[in-house]
Design a protein around this motif. Structure first.
Motif, PDB file in Angstrom:
ATOM      1  N   PHE A  96     -10.085   7.737  -9.767  1.00 39.70           N
ATOM      2  CA  PHE A  96      -9.393   8.811 -10.481  1.00 39.70           C
ATOM      3  C   PHE A  96      -8.265   9.426  -9.658  1.00 39.70           C
ATOM      4  CE2 PHE A  96     -13.670   8.640 -12.350  1.00 39.70           C
ATOM      5  CZ  PHE A  96     -13.334   8.464 -13.691  1.00 39.70           C
ATOM      6  N   PHE A  97      -8.164   9.052  -8.373  1.00 39.11           N
ATOM      7  CA  PHE A  97      -7.123   9.610  -7.503  1.00 39.11           C
ATOM      8  C   PHE A  97      -6.103   8.560  -7.066  1.00 39.11           C
ATOM      9  CE2 PHE A  97     -10.965  12.198  -6.816  1.00 39.11           C
ATOM     10  CZ  PHE A  97     -10.477  13.449  -7.149  1.00 39.11           C
ATOM     11  N   LEU A  98      -6.185   7.343  -7.625  1.00 40.02           N
ATOM     12  CA  LEU A  98      -5.284   6.283  -7.176  1.00 40.02           C
ATOM     13  C   LEU A  98      -3.826   6.598  -7.471  1.00 40.02           C
ATOM     14  CD1 LEU A  98      -7.294   3.048  -8.083  1.00 40.02           C
ATOM     15  CD2 LEU A  98      -7.179   4.270  -5.903  1.00 40.02           C
ATOM     16  N   ASP A  99      -3.575   7.197  -8.618  1.00 42.25           N
ATOM     17  CA  ASP A  99      -2.186   7.552  -8.940  1.00 42.25           C
ATOM     18  C   ASP A  99      -1.645   8.583  -7.951  1.00 42.25           C
ATOM     19  OD1 ASP A  99      -0.889   6.156 -11.122  1.00 42.25           O
ATOM     20  OD2 ASP A  99      -2.495   6.902 -12.398  1.00 42.25           O
ATOM     21  N   ASP A 100      -2.509   9.491  -7.497  1.00 43.19           N
ATOM     22  CA  ASP A 100      -2.081  10.473  -6.500  1.00 43.19           C
ATOM     23  C   ASP A 100      -1.668   9.780  -5.211  1.00 43.19           C
ATOM     24  OD1 ASP A 100      -2.714  12.412  -8.327  1.00 43.19           O
ATOM     25  OD2 ASP A 100      -4.650  12.915  -7.431  1.00 43.19           O
ATOM     26  N   VAL A 101      -2.458   8.775  -4.797  1.00 41.99           N
ATOM     27  CA  VAL A 101      -2.144   8.027  -3.577  1.00 41.99           C
ATOM     28  C   VAL A 101      -0.829   7.275  -3.739  1.00 41.99           C
ATOM     29  CG1 VAL A 101      -2.894   6.131  -2.090  1.00 41.99           C
ATOM     30  CG2 VAL A 101      -4.556   7.811  -2.891  1.00 41.99           C
ATOM     31  N   ALA A 102      -0.686   6.568  -4.874  1.00 36.80           N
ATOM     32  CA  ALA A 102       0.535   5.798  -5.114  1.00 36.80           C
ATOM     33  C   ALA A 102       1.766   6.704  -5.149  1.00 36.80           C
ATOM     34  CB  ALA A 102       0.401   5.026  -6.430  1.00 36.80           C
ATOM     35  N   GLY A 116       7.339   5.863  -9.753  1.00 40.63           N
ATOM     36  CA  GLY A 116       6.602   5.135 -10.772  1.00 40.63           C
ATOM     37  C   GLY A 116       5.976   6.066 -11.790  1.00 40.63           C
ATOM     38  N   ARG A 117       5.519   5.483 -12.884  1.00 39.12           N
ATOM     39  CA  ARG A 117       4.837   6.245 -13.927  1.00 39.12           C
ATOM     40  C   ARG A 117       3.331   6.153 -13.726  1.00 39.12           C
ATOM     41  NH1 ARG A 117       8.025   2.599 -16.185  1.00 39.12           N
ATOM     42  NH2 ARG A 117       6.186   1.421 -16.863  1.00 39.12           N
ATOM     43  N   PRO A 118       2.610   7.254 -13.925  1.00 43.46           N
ATOM     44  CA  PRO A 118       1.143   7.172 -13.810  1.00 43.46           C
ATOM     45  C   PRO A 118       0.578   6.137 -14.777  1.00 43.46           C
ATOM     46  CG  PRO A 118       1.870   9.457 -13.929  1.00 43.46           C
ATOM     47  CD  PRO A 118       3.076   8.614 -14.233  1.00 43.46           C
ATOM     48  N   VAL A 119      -0.394   5.390 -14.300  1.00 49.47           N
ATOM     49  CA  VAL A 119      -1.069   4.414 -15.156  1.00 49.47           C
ATOM     50  C   VAL A 119      -1.855   5.167 -16.227  1.00 49.47           C
ATOM     51  CG1 VAL A 119      -2.840   2.598 -15.194  1.00 49.47           C
ATOM     52  CG2 VAL A 119      -1.186   2.713 -13.315  1.00 49.47           C
ATOM     53  N   PHE A 216      -7.400   2.509   0.800  1.00 47.54           N
ATOM     54  CA  PHE A 216      -6.676   1.504   1.579  1.00 47.54           C
ATOM     55  C   PHE A 216      -6.103   0.432   0.655  1.00 47.54           C
ATOM     56  CE2 PHE A 216      -6.711  -2.613   3.813  1.00 47.54           C
ATOM     57  CZ  PHE A 216      -5.798  -2.333   4.833  1.00 47.54           C
ATOM     58  N   ALA A 217      -6.904  -0.040  -0.303  1.00 49.67           N
ATOM     59  CA  ALA A 217      -6.450  -1.071  -1.234  1.00 49.67           C
ATOM     60  C   ALA A 217      -5.257  -0.583  -2.046  1.00 49.67           C
ATOM     61  CB  ALA A 217      -7.590  -1.474  -2.167  1.00 49.67           C
ATOM     62  N   CYS A 218      -5.346   0.645  -2.523  1.00 42.65           N
ATOM     63  CA  CYS A 218      -4.245   1.206  -3.312  1.00 42.65           C
ATOM     64  C   CYS A 218      -2.979   1.310  -2.458  1.00 42.65           C
ATOM     65  CB  CYS A 218      -4.651   2.570  -3.853  1.00 42.65           C
ATOM     66  SG  CYS A 218      -3.321   3.406  -4.758  1.00 42.65           S
ATOM     67  N   ALA A 219      -3.098   1.889  -1.266  1.00 39.29           N
ATOM     68  CA  ALA A 219      -1.933   2.071  -0.403  1.00 39.29           C
ATOM     69  C   ALA A 219      -1.315   0.731  -0.021  1.00 39.29           C
ATOM     70  CB  ALA A 219      -2.335   2.844   0.851  1.00 39.29           C
ATOM     71  N   MET A 220      -2.147  -0.237   0.341  1.00 38.29           N
ATOM     72  CA  MET A 220      -1.624  -1.534   0.764  1.00 38.29           C
ATOM     73  C   MET A 220      -0.886  -2.225  -0.376  1.00 38.29           C
ATOM     74  SD  MET A 220      -3.631  -4.752   2.482  1.00 38.29           S
ATOM     75  CE  MET A 220      -2.747  -6.270   2.846  1.00 38.29           C
ATOM     76  N   MET A 221      -1.445  -2.176  -1.576  1.00 42.38           N
ATOM     77  CA  MET A 221      -0.813  -2.869  -2.694  1.00 42.38           C
ATOM     78  C   MET A 221       0.449  -2.157  -3.176  1.00 42.38           C
ATOM     79  SD  MET A 221      -2.106  -5.696  -3.068  1.00 42.38           S
ATOM     80  CE  MET A 221      -3.552  -6.745  -3.000  1.00 42.38           C
ATOM     81  N   VAL A 222       0.524  -0.847  -3.003  1.00 42.34           N
ATOM     82  CA  VAL A 222       1.777  -0.152  -3.319  1.00 42.34           C
ATOM     83  C   VAL A 222       2.883  -0.652  -2.397  1.00 42.34           C
ATOM     84  CG1 VAL A 222       2.971   2.081  -3.235  1.00 42.34           C
ATOM     85  CG2 VAL A 222       0.729   1.900  -4.330  1.00 42.34           C
ATOM     86  N   HIS A 223       2.588  -0.749  -1.106  1.00 45.76           N
ATOM     87  CA  HIS A 223       3.566  -1.267  -0.148  1.00 45.76           C
ATOM     88  C   HIS A 223       3.902  -2.728  -0.452  1.00 45.76           C
ATOM     89  CE1 HIS A 223       3.869   2.157   2.525  1.00 45.76           C
ATOM     90  NE2 HIS A 223       2.555   2.238   2.615  1.00 45.76           N
ATOM     91  N   LEU A 224       2.871  -3.536  -0.753  1.00 44.57           N
ATOM     92  CA  LEU A 224       3.107  -4.949  -1.008  1.00 44.57           C
ATOM     93  C   LEU A 224       3.947  -5.145  -2.266  1.00 44.57           C
ATOM     94  CD1 LEU A 224       2.455  -7.817   0.028  1.00 44.57           C
ATOM     95  CD2 LEU A 224       0.542  -7.843  -1.596  1.00 44.57           C
ATOM     96  N   HIS A 225       3.659  -4.378  -3.299  1.00 47.58           N
ATOM     97  CA  HIS A 225       4.448  -4.495  -4.528  1.00 47.58           C
ATOM     98  C   HIS A 225       5.911  -4.168  -4.269  1.00 47.58           C
ATOM     99  CE1 HIS A 225       6.350  -2.461  -8.054  1.00 47.58           C
ATOM    100  NE2 HIS A 225       6.086  -3.642  -8.570  1.00 47.58           N
TER     101      HIS A 225
END
Length: 236
Positions: A96-102, A116-119, A216-225
């Protein structure tokens, strides 16, 4: 590309803004586990043998001692079960906090790019449930590792690496692209996304540190994307 994304994500996990999200996640996780504990205790007490003894008073006296032993065993089993549930429950709450991290990463690391737009909420809930299931499977594989070495180690990393990489990369991409285009972008870079998923699976395999794995997964994939999208350039 993958190492850069992993390094950037790891360096941000303990930064003050991330700490706020982590403590909110951990606090809600503890509340959920406490509520689960009391609910299961009530259920075990209802099923305990003293209830049978009251219903059938003619049972021999050793039944009472059997009830005590059963209660102790149930308590130990409950404690172990809750220990295994810490990471999965953390995962579903962190969803529920992934959009906040992204949003935080996009604002601080890529201020020159459009945000980006919130999912959509439903998609975010589905992602949380998927990651919850992945973590449950990961924990089951980890238990099996104690019994059958070798093949299950490979299965743990391959299965979790693929699923985690796919879900979290698409989450990061969907903040900028329609779902169909996000999936197409992931398929065009399937190898890179899978290797990034393996890095996240390795992170998940570390006790205690795995509590941070959704963030960590969210942050890493934001950078990777960001890196993948920049390497492909605009598509006409």
């Amino acid at each position: 590309m993958i190492l850069e994304a992993a390094r950037a994500a790891a360096s941000q996990l303990f930064s003050p803004p991330f700490r706020g999200v982590f403590f909110k996640t951990l606090g809600l996780t503890l509340l959920a586990l406490v509520a689960l504990w009391f609910g299961l205790v009530e259920w075990f007490e209802w099923l305990a043998l003293p209830w049978l003894d009251a219903l059938l008073p003619g049972l021999p006296g050793w039944v009472g001692w059997l009830g005590v032993v059963a209660a102790v065993v149930a308590g130990i089993g409950l404690a172990l079960g809750l220990a295994l549930l810490i990471a999965p429950v953390t995962a579903i709450i962190a969803g529920f906090f992934l959009d906040d991290v992204a949003e935080l990463i996009e604002r601080t690391d890529y201020p020159q790019d459009a945000p980006g737009r919130p999912v959509p909420t439903l998609a975010s809930i589905v992602l949380s449930l998927k990651f919850f299931g992945i973590v449950i499977l990961g924990n089951l594989f980890a238990l099996l590792l104690l019994l059958v070495p070798g093949v299950n180690v490979a299965a743990f990393f391959v299965v979790n690496g693929y699923l985690i990489g796919r879900e979290f990369f698409e989450f990061a991409a969907m903040r900028f692209l329609p779902e169909a285009e996000a999936k197409a972008l992931r398929r065009r870079n399937a190898g890179t996304v899978f290797l990034a998923g393996l890095a996240i699976a390795a992170f998940m395999a570390v006790p205690l540190l795995n509590l941070l794995s959704p963030l960590f997964a969210c942050a890493m994939m934001v950078h990777l994307h960001k890196k993948v999208a920049a390497s492909e350039g605009p598509r006409g």
